[in-house]
Design an enzyme around this catalytic site. Sequence first.
Site, mmCIF file in Angstrom:
data_model
loop_
_atom_site.group_PDB
_atom_site.id
_atom_site.type_symbol
_atom_site.label_atom_id
_atom_site.label_comp_id
_atom_site.label_asym_id
_atom_site.label_seq_id
_atom_site.Cartn_x
_atom_site.Cartn_y
_atom_site.Cartn_z
ATOM 1 N N GLY A 57 0.735 -1.295 -0.099
ATOM 2 C CA GLY A 57 0.114 0.055 0.044
ATOM 3 C C GLY A 57 0.719 1.408 -0.008
ATOM 4 O O GLY A 57 0.359 2.016 -0.564
ATOM 5 N N SER A 58 1.938 1.099 0.611
ATOM 6 C CA SER A 58 2.730 2.645 0.737
ATOM 7 C C SER A 58 3.501 2.438 -0.486
ATOM 8 O O SER A 58 4.365 1.735 -0.968
ATOM 9 C CB SER A 58 3.611 2.594 2.271
ATOM 10 N N TYR A 65 10.301 -6.479 17.743
ATOM 11 C CA TYR A 65 10.312 -6.777 16.063
ATOM 12 C C TYR A 65 11.379 -7.688 15.848
ATOM 13 O O TYR A 65 11.117 -8.559 14.838
ATOM 14 C CB TYR A 65 10.633 -5.294 15.476
ATOM 15 N N ARG A 105 6.283 4.407 -0.751
ATOM 16 C CA ARG A 105 7.393 4.392 -0.557
ATOM 17 C C ARG A 105 7.933 3.122 -0.244
ATOM 18 O O ARG A 105 9.270 2.916 0.097
ATOM 19 C CB ARG A 105 7.635 5.433 0.612
#
Length: 262
Positions: free
Chosen positions: A23-24, A168, A26
Amino acid sequence: MTEPSPTKATSPQRGTAVITGAGSRRGIGARTAARLAAAGWNLGLIDVDGPAVKELAGQLSADFGVQAAGTGCDISDEADVDSAFRIFEEELPPVQAVVNIAGISSPKTFLELDLATWERVLRVNATGTFLITQRAMAGMIERGYGRVVNLGSTAMQNGGGTFSKSSYAASKGAVEAFSRAIALETAQYGVTVNVIAPAIIDTDIMGGPITEERKPAFLAQLPVGRLGTTTEVAALIEFLIGEDAGYITGSTYNINGGLRIG
């Protein structure tokens, strides 16, 4: 499902590559989608931002003449994942490749980390990778050909990064272990599973754009003296989902500017 018989991989006509986290504009996902569309891959694009991936799918279909569909999906939700794949199965050629890019991070240190954040990061990054991969795997095994590429991270290898911390790193450790296990299970059916472990790429998962003010802290860690690009990661993905990579499975490819050697 019934346990399939081992099948020798063939060289099929180019089918569909499912890419999560596209979706991004970038991001690695969008860059990979554009690169694969230019190479003739049909695309099933997934992101929590449904309008963004629908727009990208339409653009790439118009620009490159491929079939493409985009749909909003929470990859940590099994029903959402099934709905997304039903759309792809109705509208696109069979899925030959899955690229699990979608993920979230957290800058919280271990002593600051709350259970809700821990579970959310693990659920999106690890459980999401499991759900997407499992939903696609039966079809790939049935056809005797498939490619899976999962995004790991140098943060897992180093115990965290400049922005990301323990939750993460743990989630990406789970992704890498999972990838090796299913690589072993599915190799006999013509399916390969590999991991790409990037270091510092200027995407939104780094807490937003890496501005000139933020850049020195990142560059200080990188022997090559520059940030990595989404184009470089996309090029490696394109190779690993291609026919020439059929003898590679259960491997981790570090693309990290020398941040970690070996």
